[in-house]
Design an enzyme around this catalytic site. Sequence first.
Site, PDB file in Angstrom:
ATOM      1  N   GLU A 102       0.824  -1.367   0.012  1.00  0.00           N
ATOM      2  CA  GLU A 102      -0.095  -0.128  -0.285  1.00  0.00           C
ATOM      3  C   GLU A 102       0.953   1.386   0.125  1.00  0.00           C
ATOM      4  O   GLU A 102       0.547   2.167   0.699  1.00  0.00           O
ATOM      5  CB  GLU A 102      -0.836   0.031   1.035  1.00  0.00           C
ATOM      6  CG  GLU A 102      -1.884  -1.096   1.216  1.00  0.00           C
ATOM      7  CD  GLU A 102      -3.048  -1.273   2.299  1.00  0.00           C
ATOM      8  OE1 GLU A 102      -2.591  -0.829   3.214  1.00  0.00           O
ATOM      9  OE2 GLU A 102      -3.932  -1.824   1.885  1.00  0.00           O
ATOM     10  N   ASP A 136      -8.240  -8.965   4.193  1.00  0.00           N
ATOM     11  CA  ASP A 136      -7.937  -7.841   5.083  1.00  0.00           C
ATOM     12  C   ASP A 136      -9.095  -7.628   6.165  1.00  0.00           C
ATOM     13  O   ASP A 136      -9.887  -6.692   6.091  1.00  0.00           O
ATOM     14  CB  ASP A 136      -8.024  -6.640   4.243  1.00  0.00           C
ATOM     15  CG  ASP A 136      -7.245  -5.470   4.948  1.00  0.00           C
ATOM     16  OD1 ASP A 136      -6.887  -5.379   6.004  1.00  0.00           O
ATOM     17  OD2 ASP A 136      -7.422  -4.456   4.258  1.00  0.00           O
ATOM     18  N   GLU A 148     -12.273  -1.960  12.228  1.00  0.00           N
ATOM     19  CA  GLU A 148     -12.472  -1.511  10.891  1.00  0.00           C
ATOM     20  C   GLU A 148     -13.417  -1.826  10.043  1.00  0.00           C
ATOM     21  O   GLU A 148     -14.408  -1.034   9.438  1.00  0.00           O
ATOM     22  CB  GLU A 148     -11.054  -1.556  10.232  1.00  0.00           C
ATOM     23  CG  GLU A 148     -11.180  -0.782   8.866  1.00  0.00           C
ATOM     24  CD  GLU A 148      -9.738  -0.975   7.991  1.00  0.00           C
ATOM     25  OE1 GLU A 148      -8.850  -1.566   8.626  1.00  0.00           O
ATOM     26  OE2 GLU A 148      -9.545  -0.510   6.992  1.00  0.00           O
TER      27      GLU A 148
HETATM   28  C1  GCV Z   1      -2.354   0.480   8.482  1.00  0.00           C
HETATM   29  C2  GCV Z   1      -6.008  -1.964   5.642  1.00  0.00           C
HETATM   30  C3  GCV Z   1      -6.506  -0.660   6.358  1.00  0.00           C
HETATM   31  C4  GCV Z   1      -5.235   0.063   6.406  1.00  0.00           C
HETATM   32  C5  GCV Z   1      -3.951  -0.634   7.032  1.00  0.00           C
HETATM   33  C6  GCV Z   1      -3.810  -1.596   6.346  1.00  0.00           C
HETATM   34  C7  GCV Z   1      -2.539  -2.471   7.065  1.00  0.00           C
HETATM   35  O1  GCV Z   1      -5.789  -1.823   4.246  1.00  0.00           O
HETATM   36  O2  GCV Z   1      -7.665  -0.061   5.669  1.00  0.00           O
HETATM   37  O3  GCV Z   1      -5.704   1.342   7.146  1.00  0.00           O
HETATM   38  O4  GCV Z   1      -2.896   0.284   7.041  1.00  0.00           O
HETATM   39  O5  GCV Z   1      -4.926  -2.644   6.481  1.00  0.00           O
HETATM   40  O6  GCV Z   1      -2.810  -3.467   7.751  1.00  0.00           O
HETATM   41  O7  GCV Z   1      -1.740  -2.197   6.707  1.00  0.00           O
END
Ligand code: GCV
Length: 649
Positions: A265, A344, A372
């Site tokens: 990411e 995720d 989340e």
């Molecule tokens: C900290 C998901 C979340 C991100 C997070 C990522 C991760 O994509 O939406 O906010 O980033 O996981 O675990 O690194």
Amino acid sequence: MNGFDTAWLPPEAFGPLGARRTLIRGSGPLVGTVRDEVARACERFGGEVVRDGSYDLLLEVTDGGLGAEEFTCAREGGTTTVTASNGHGLLYGLFHVVRLGAQAFTGGWPREVHRPATELRMLDHWDNVAVHPVMGQVERGYAGGSLFWREGRAREDFARVRAYGRLLAACGINAVCVNNVNVHAVEARLLTDRIGEVAAIADVLRPYGVRTHLAVTFAAPVVLGGLSTADPLEPAVREWWAAAARTVYAAVPDFGGFVVKADSEGQPGPFTYGRSHADGANMLAAALAPHGGTVHWRAFVYDHRQDWRDRTTDRARAAYDHFAPLDGEFAAGAVLQVKHGPMDFQVREPVSPVLGAMPRTRLAVEVQATQEYTGQQRHVCWLGPMWSEVLGFRPEGESGPSVGELARELVAVSNAGDDPFWTGHPLAQANLYTFGRLAWRPDADPYRVLDEWIGLTFPSAPARLVEGLHAVLDGSWRTYEKYTAPLGVGFMVQSGHHYGPSVDGYEYSPWGTYHFADRDGIGVDRSAATGTGYAAQYAEPWSGVYESAGTCPDELLLFFHHVPYGHVLSSGRTVIQHIYDTRFDGVAEAEKARRVWAGLVDLVEPAWHARVAERFEEQVRGAREWRDQVNSYFLRKSGVPDAHGRLIH
Ligand code: GCV
């Protein structure tokens, strides 16, 4: 509301109900913590710490051959005795007595040995030091601001951090990472010129047996050190990291190590230099090894710039494809931190195949206590049963080890913040507690763990309250699953913040998270025969079970298969009818939980009750929105009416 420093400290263990006279023998820093804790409990509830004479609770450091965090507990002749080989074990023993409450002082029982099944039980905080323009201070945080950072630097008043340390010790957590794995510019400097702030936090957590870890950017040699490369095989880079580690340990002698999100990411990583993730992790492990630290290297690596038209790339495959071939190549001080599912943290995913595929690698399982994708601490969603299922999964079938046995470490993304109730939704405290206790004993019964949390949080709770809390919490994960995305399909959330329904929210996005619903059917074909081949990443029996829509468990059907709406599930219902029925059921269950909670108003402290009641209003509103959007979407796509003729818009 519980005071910060006395949360999870009910009156049953000390004073008239429990120990009247406590003798503490031994010395060392954590023995000091035990003394302070007992003194505080006696001040609050009665009883005293004695230096000699008779006693009914003995907490003693002995040379009994116990491991570092172990303790024993026995009761004989009216005395309860806890022993440990050091203060850390003794502290855990004390919290065991607190958990038992009056029961610790009733009857008699032979010596029991208690030891954690996992070496490291860690919370990762996704906290930013400076407030991030999009993510705020805590990325995916739903409990206020950071416990550690305020106004761009470490807090000046650490009272709350100290109270947090004792909460962590009370449920067996022994490590925290104090900053976000997405390491921004300010936070990168915690490794170097701002290490003093990390040291200040570590000083406060140390007396509770909690070691401090730091998330670092792989590009640090470039962005902080001024080098032209961060290539892990470049000697100057390796020396830069070794020197950085020396500086860290000079400030924090018991520093736990680094946490790294690399090539994920947008975060930098070894791929830039044509190196493997083992090369990257091993370089950091080498820098930390002389000091006894470890690197937690995350396996959450995938292409987040996928073309949604491309059906050959499957995000679910990515972690296994990247990491399984590296089994055996990671250094002893490198821990591969694997998300529990391949995608995720969705409400329902299969267990990650990586966990069964790397027997020669030190593995940590990562779960998400911060909600989340499970209601963002506005909806009640107790995750104990989900985590327990993950930890009980046996990648090689019944005769093989469970995930709880394969993983040497458990990590959760923290759900705590500076909210007065710690977790935004007060009932989300149960997730924090349950994580710690399952990390200590992955095969523990989560419902008994919930009983412990209830006992600690609602001292002397009458049966009606205990039953009410179970009624609200026990099935809450499945209730949430019922009104949100169906049958393992995942990601039907609004993009960006991930709260609330949007069936096509990620359908045409680059993130690799699709459900492929059309007028005929829905789901992702991940079979080896006709799909992406993901099912073949599992060993037998699971690869066979998941390969066929006939044997795939209902709750994962759409994760593994694209099926017509009329496909009949093993429950006997069609997929489309299942979608309708469970959305209606989920809302009814949320409404019922709200009623149960309302009926507990006379038994719960008013501010606590009011906060939960307010969250239930939002949960019921949100559940109805999910039901109506999901049902309307699929009625319109499929044209198949609800067999029971209920209102669908
Ligand atoms: C900290 C998901 C979340 C991100 C997070 C990522 C991760 O994509 O939406 O906010 O980033 O996981 O675990 O690194």
